[in-house]
Motif scaffolding. Structure first.
Motif, PDB file in Angstrom:
ATOM      1  N   LEU A 206       0.865  -1.187   0.000  1.00  0.00           N
ATOM      2  CA  LEU A 206       0.000   0.000   0.000  1.00  0.00           C
ATOM      3  C   LEU A 206       0.894   1.227   0.000  1.00  0.00           C
ATOM      4  O   LEU A 206       1.966   1.215   0.611  1.00  0.00           O
ATOM      5  CB  LEU A 206      -0.898   0.031   1.236  1.00  0.00           C
ATOM      6  N   ILE A 207       0.437   2.254  -0.685  1.00  0.00           N
ATOM      7  CA  ILE A 207       1.204   3.506  -0.676  1.00  0.00           C
ATOM      8  C   ILE A 207       0.330   4.631  -0.133  1.00  0.00           C
ATOM      9  O   ILE A 207      -0.891   4.569  -0.198  1.00  0.00           O
ATOM     10  CB  ILE A 207       1.718   3.894  -2.081  1.00  0.00           C
ATOM     11  N   ARG A 208       0.993   5.627   0.395  1.00  0.00           N
ATOM     12  CA  ARG A 208       0.251   6.797   0.866  1.00  0.00           C
ATOM     13  C   ARG A 208       0.078   7.754  -0.314  1.00  0.00           C
ATOM     14  O   ARG A 208       1.039   8.078  -1.018  1.00  0.00           O
ATOM     15  CB  ARG A 208       1.024   7.502   1.978  1.00  0.00           C
ATOM     16  N   ARG A 209      -1.150   8.192  -0.531  1.00  0.00           N
ATOM     17  CA  ARG A 209      -1.403   9.105  -1.639  1.00  0.00           C
ATOM     18  C   ARG A 209      -0.859  10.497  -1.302  1.00  0.00           C
ATOM     19  O   ARG A 209      -0.671  10.823  -0.122  1.00  0.00           O
ATOM     20  CB  ARG A 209      -2.913   9.172  -1.920  1.00  0.00           C
ATOM     21  N   PRO A 210      -0.630  11.323  -2.322  1.00  0.00           N
ATOM     22  CA  PRO A 210      -0.145  12.688  -2.060  1.00  0.00           C
ATOM     23  C   PRO A 210      -1.085  13.422  -1.100  1.00  0.00           C
ATOM     24  O   PRO A 210      -2.281  13.114  -1.049  1.00  0.00           O
ATOM     25  CB  PRO A 210      -0.160  13.344  -3.446  1.00  0.00           C
ATOM     26  N   PRO A 211      -0.562  14.385  -0.351  1.00  0.00           N
ATOM     27  CA  PRO A 211      -1.366  14.998   0.718  1.00  0.00           C
ATOM     28  C   PRO A 211      -2.600  15.758   0.247  1.00  0.00           C
ATOM     29  O   PRO A 211      -3.563  15.890   0.994  1.00  0.00           O
ATOM     30  CB  PRO A 211      -0.389  15.949   1.409  1.00  0.00           C
ATOM     31  N   SER A 212      -2.593  16.259  -0.990  1.00  0.00           N
ATOM     32  CA  SER A 212      -3.792  16.974  -1.444  1.00  0.00           C
ATOM     33  C   SER A 212      -4.415  16.214  -2.604  1.00  0.00           C
ATOM     34  O   SER A 212      -3.831  15.269  -3.121  1.00  0.00           O
ATOM     35  CB  SER A 212      -3.436  18.403  -1.861  1.00  0.00           C
ATOM     36  N   GLY A 213      -5.577  16.649  -3.011  1.00  0.00           N
ATOM     37  CA  GLY A 213      -6.271  15.990  -4.116  1.00  0.00           C
ATOM     38  C   GLY A 213      -7.179  14.888  -3.605  1.00  0.00           C
ATOM     39  O   GLY A 213      -7.375  14.723  -2.406  1.00  0.00           O
ATOM     40  N   ILE A 214      -7.737  14.137  -4.554  1.00  0.00           N
ATOM     41  CA  ILE A 214      -8.687  13.076  -4.212  1.00  0.00           C
ATOM     42  C   ILE A 214      -8.031  12.060  -3.282  1.00  0.00           C
ATOM     43  O   ILE A 214      -6.934  11.579  -3.552  1.00  0.00           O
ATOM     44  CB  ILE A 214      -9.162  12.382  -5.511  1.00  0.00           C
ATOM     45  N   TRP A 215      -8.715  11.733  -2.205  1.00  0.00           N
ATOM     46  CA  TRP A 215      -8.236  10.771  -1.213  1.00  0.00           C
ATOM     47  C   TRP A 215      -6.847  11.165  -0.684  1.00  0.00           C
ATOM     48  O   TRP A 215      -6.008  10.303  -0.375  1.00  0.00           O
ATOM     49  CB  TRP A 215      -8.198   9.353  -1.805  1.00  0.00           C
ATOM     50  N   GLY A 216      -6.595  12.442  -0.590  1.00  0.00           N
ATOM     51  CA  GLY A 216      -5.282  12.939  -0.182  1.00  0.00           C
ATOM     52  C   GLY A 216      -4.848  12.400   1.173  1.00  0.00           C
ATOM     53  O   GLY A 216      -5.593  12.457   2.143  1.00  0.00           O
ATOM     54  N   GLY A 217      -3.633  11.851   1.237  1.00  0.00           N
ATOM     55  CA  GLY A 217      -3.064  11.365   2.486  1.00  0.00           C
ATOM     56  C   GLY A 217      -3.543   9.985   2.897  1.00  0.00           C
ATOM     57  O   GLY A 217      -3.069   9.434   3.891  1.00  0.00           O
ATOM     58  N   LEU A 218      -4.492   9.396   2.149  1.00  0.00           N
ATOM     59  CA  LEU A 218      -4.992   8.067   2.517  1.00  0.00           C
ATOM     60  C   LEU A 218      -4.060   6.980   1.980  1.00  0.00           C
ATOM     61  O   LEU A 218      -3.334   7.182   1.007  1.00  0.00           O
ATOM     62  CB  LEU A 218      -6.392   7.841   1.942  1.00  0.00           C
ATOM     63  N   TRP A 219      -4.128   5.808   2.609  1.00  0.00           N
ATOM     64  CA  TRP A 219      -3.392   4.646   2.119  1.00  0.00           C
ATOM     65  C   TRP A 219      -4.212   3.986   1.018  1.00  0.00           C
ATOM     66  O   TRP A 219      -5.438   3.911   1.108  1.00  0.00           O
ATOM     67  CB  TRP A 219      -3.112   3.664   3.255  1.00  0.00           C
TER      68      TRP A 219
ATOM     69  N   ASP B 226       5.862   6.352   3.291  1.00  0.00           N
ATOM     70  CA  ASP B 226       4.836   6.378   2.245  1.00  0.00           C
ATOM     71  C   ASP B 226       4.561   5.026   1.604  1.00  0.00           C
ATOM     72  O   ASP B 226       3.784   4.941   0.642  1.00  0.00           O
ATOM     73  CB  ASP B 226       5.240   7.384   1.153  1.00  0.00           C
ATOM     74  N   VAL B 227       5.209   3.985   2.065  1.00  0.00           N
ATOM     75  CA  VAL B 227       4.972   2.638   1.525  1.00  0.00           C
ATOM     76  C   VAL B 227       4.895   1.663   2.692  1.00  0.00           C
ATOM     77  O   VAL B 227       5.736   1.695   3.590  1.00  0.00           O
ATOM     78  CB  VAL B 227       6.123   2.195   0.580  1.00  0.00           C
ATOM     79  N   ARG B 228       3.872   0.814   2.673  1.00  0.00           N
ATOM     80  CA  ARG B 228       3.776  -0.210   3.722  1.00  0.00           C
ATOM     81  C   ARG B 228       3.388  -1.538   3.097  1.00  0.00           C
ATOM     82  O   ARG B 228       2.608  -1.586   2.147  1.00  0.00           O
ATOM     83  CB  ARG B 228       2.754   0.193   4.797  1.00  0.00           C
ATOM     84  N   TRP B 229       3.977  -2.601   3.638  1.00  0.00           N
ATOM     85  CA  TRP B 229       3.688  -3.955   3.163  1.00  0.00           C
ATOM     86  C   TRP B 229       2.907  -4.693   4.231  1.00  0.00           C
ATOM     87  O   TRP B 229       3.250  -4.639   5.410  1.00  0.00           O
ATOM     88  CB  TRP B 229       4.994  -4.703   2.876  1.00  0.00           C
ATOM     89  N   PHE B 230       1.873  -5.398   3.802  1.00  0.00           N
ATOM     90  CA  PHE B 230       1.039  -6.150   4.746  1.00  0.00           C
ATOM     91  C   PHE B 230       0.863  -7.565   4.240  1.00  0.00           C
ATOM     92  O   PHE B 230       0.525  -7.765   3.058  1.00  0.00           O
ATOM     93  CB  PHE B 230      -0.360  -5.526   4.856  1.00  0.00           C
ATOM     94  N   HIS B 231       1.076  -8.522   5.121  1.00  0.00           N
ATOM     95  CA  HIS B 231       0.695  -9.876   4.746  1.00  0.00           C
ATOM     96  C   HIS B 231      -0.825  -9.912   4.700  1.00  0.00           C
ATOM     97  O   HIS B 231      -1.486  -9.332   5.567  1.00  0.00           O
ATOM     98  CB  HIS B 231       1.231 -10.896   5.755  1.00  0.00           C
ATOM     99  N   VAL B 232      -1.373 -10.597   3.700  1.00  0.00           N
ATOM    100  CA  VAL B 232      -2.838 -10.600   3.574  1.00  0.00           C
ATOM    101  C   VAL B 232      -3.513 -11.111   4.846  1.00  0.00           C
ATOM    102  O   VAL B 232      -4.614 -10.676   5.190  1.00  0.00           O
ATOM    103  CB  VAL B 232      -3.319 -11.421   2.348  1.00  0.00           C
TER     104      VAL B 232
END
Ligand code: SF4
Length: 375
Positions: free
Chosen positions: A253-266, A340-346
């Protein structure tokens, strides 16, 4: 015929007196932000209510206050925690502004005047007025969507409700009805009237405390008012999200840029597909566009991308038409978490998802795929 003439003719109590008498019996007195009705709690509720109905806001508000009972708790929290609690409520700029405003208030104090509330991020005129009236019992006039509808009908204002001159006229009417005492109750009462009787669909005029001088009711125009400009059809935008999974069954999962659509969300990494007509003229293929996007992480991609899901999501100004492609990558030796990047085991997703701020359709997809996919 205007409301003032009718009111004078019937010599009845003024609008606010009738509304408050109705509110005392039928209004909402047990909303969570009313007990206690502090500036901090009212502010949070008003920001949540900006685009969302009361019934939806109540659970979000309760969870939010449980996690951030005081202003200092909110100001000290990472933005990620705020976005996680906002997940699903939409319009995420509200959460980012709330967090930024909390930090300003933690440093400078909670405002006690309209002008200082207006200086905070995410606080517009109606929100500031609602806070001043409800938290400080100060003379302030709100004009949210519900109040605009009530005023347009009651005063018989038939110009499009989005028009600046209409908004000005509605504000003038709303202000003329605002009493000088019981401001907090009156503000809640006018919101309750719009939310429970003078609703967008079928208004319940028979039970309305101000029907005797309501122009729309008396002239049989309730269904026609307020009027709106003809809406243009909204465009559709295509997007592809990548479900990038490594050999160890971990998802990126990545963190989206701070502004704009879904800004700051994973979110899953997203790229814009090349449209068919562009594709014919383009030197690049669809897979080249995907590869260009993936190359920033130096993955060893295994096999072809496979479409595994699709969804549509409606924003105010466009419809997002999205597909989700699964991409297998070899165990990525640099696969470590960064800001800004996170890995998750399903397998860990069910526990991790509630802690993350995620766009609603992505959260829904991840919840569905939280068991490893079979080939
Ligand atoms: S009479 Fe009907 S239209 Fe008029 S304010 Fe009341 S509920 Fe709304």
């Amino acid at each position: 015929m205007i409301a003032h003439e009718i009111q004078t003719a019937t010599n009845q109590p003024v609008f606010s007196e009738r509304l408050l008498a109705w509110f005392d019996v039928h209004g909402r007195h047990d909303l969570p932000w009313q007990q206690p009705r502090t500036a901090y709690r009212v502010w949070i509720s008003e920001v949540m209510l900006q685009q969302t109905q009361v019934a939806t806001v109540i659970d979000y508000f309760n969870r939010f206050i449980q996690r951030f009972p005081q202003l200092g708790d909110l100001a000290a929290a990472p933005l990620d925690d705020v976005l996680a609690l906002w997940s699903g409520l939409g319009y995420y700029a509200r959460a980012r502004n709330l967090h930024a405003a909390a930090r300003v208030m933690a440093a400078e104090g909670i405002p006690d005047s309209l002008v200082h509330w207006l200086a905070l991020p995410g606080v517009g005129a109606s929100t500031a007025a609602a806070i001043m009236a409800q938290a400080f019992d100060a003379p302030a006039t709100i004009l949210d969507g519900n109040v605009k509808r009530v005023m347009a009908r009651h005063a018989g204002i038939d110009t499009p409700i989005e028009q600046a001159s209409t908004i000005q006229a509605l504000y003038h009417v709303a202000k003329s009805h605002t009493p000088t005492t019981r401001l907090a109750d009156y503000t809640q009462a006018i919101m309750d009237l719009g939310a429970t009787l003078c609703t967008r669909g079928q208004a319940n005029c028979a039970r309305c405390p101000v029907s005797t001088d309501c122009v729309a009711y008396l002239t049989d125009q309730v269904a026609q008012l307020p009027t709106r400009r003809a809406r243009k059809p909204i465009p559709t935008r295509r997007a592809i999200f990548l479900h990038i999974e490594d050999d160890a069954g971990r998802l990126m999962l990545i963190r989206r840029p701070p502004s704009g659509i879904w800004g700051g969300l994973w979110c899953l990494p997203e790229y814009t597909p090349i449209e068919a007509q562009e594709l014919q003229q383009s030197q690049h293929s669809e897979s080249a566009a995907r590869q260009a996007m993936l190359s920033q992480w130096s993955f060893a991609v295994q096999g072809e991308a496979v479409e595994i899901a699709a969804f549509e999501h409606r924003f105010t100004h466009y419809l997002l038409n999205a597909t989700i492609e699964r991409v297998r990558v070899g165990t990525y030796s640099y696969a470590q978490d960064t800001p800004d990047v996170r890995w998750f085991h399903v397998c860990d997703l069910p526990a991790a998802l509630p802690q993350l701020g995620l766009p609603k359709p992505i959260a829904r997809f991840l919840a569905d795929c939280s068991v490893p996919l079979e080939e």
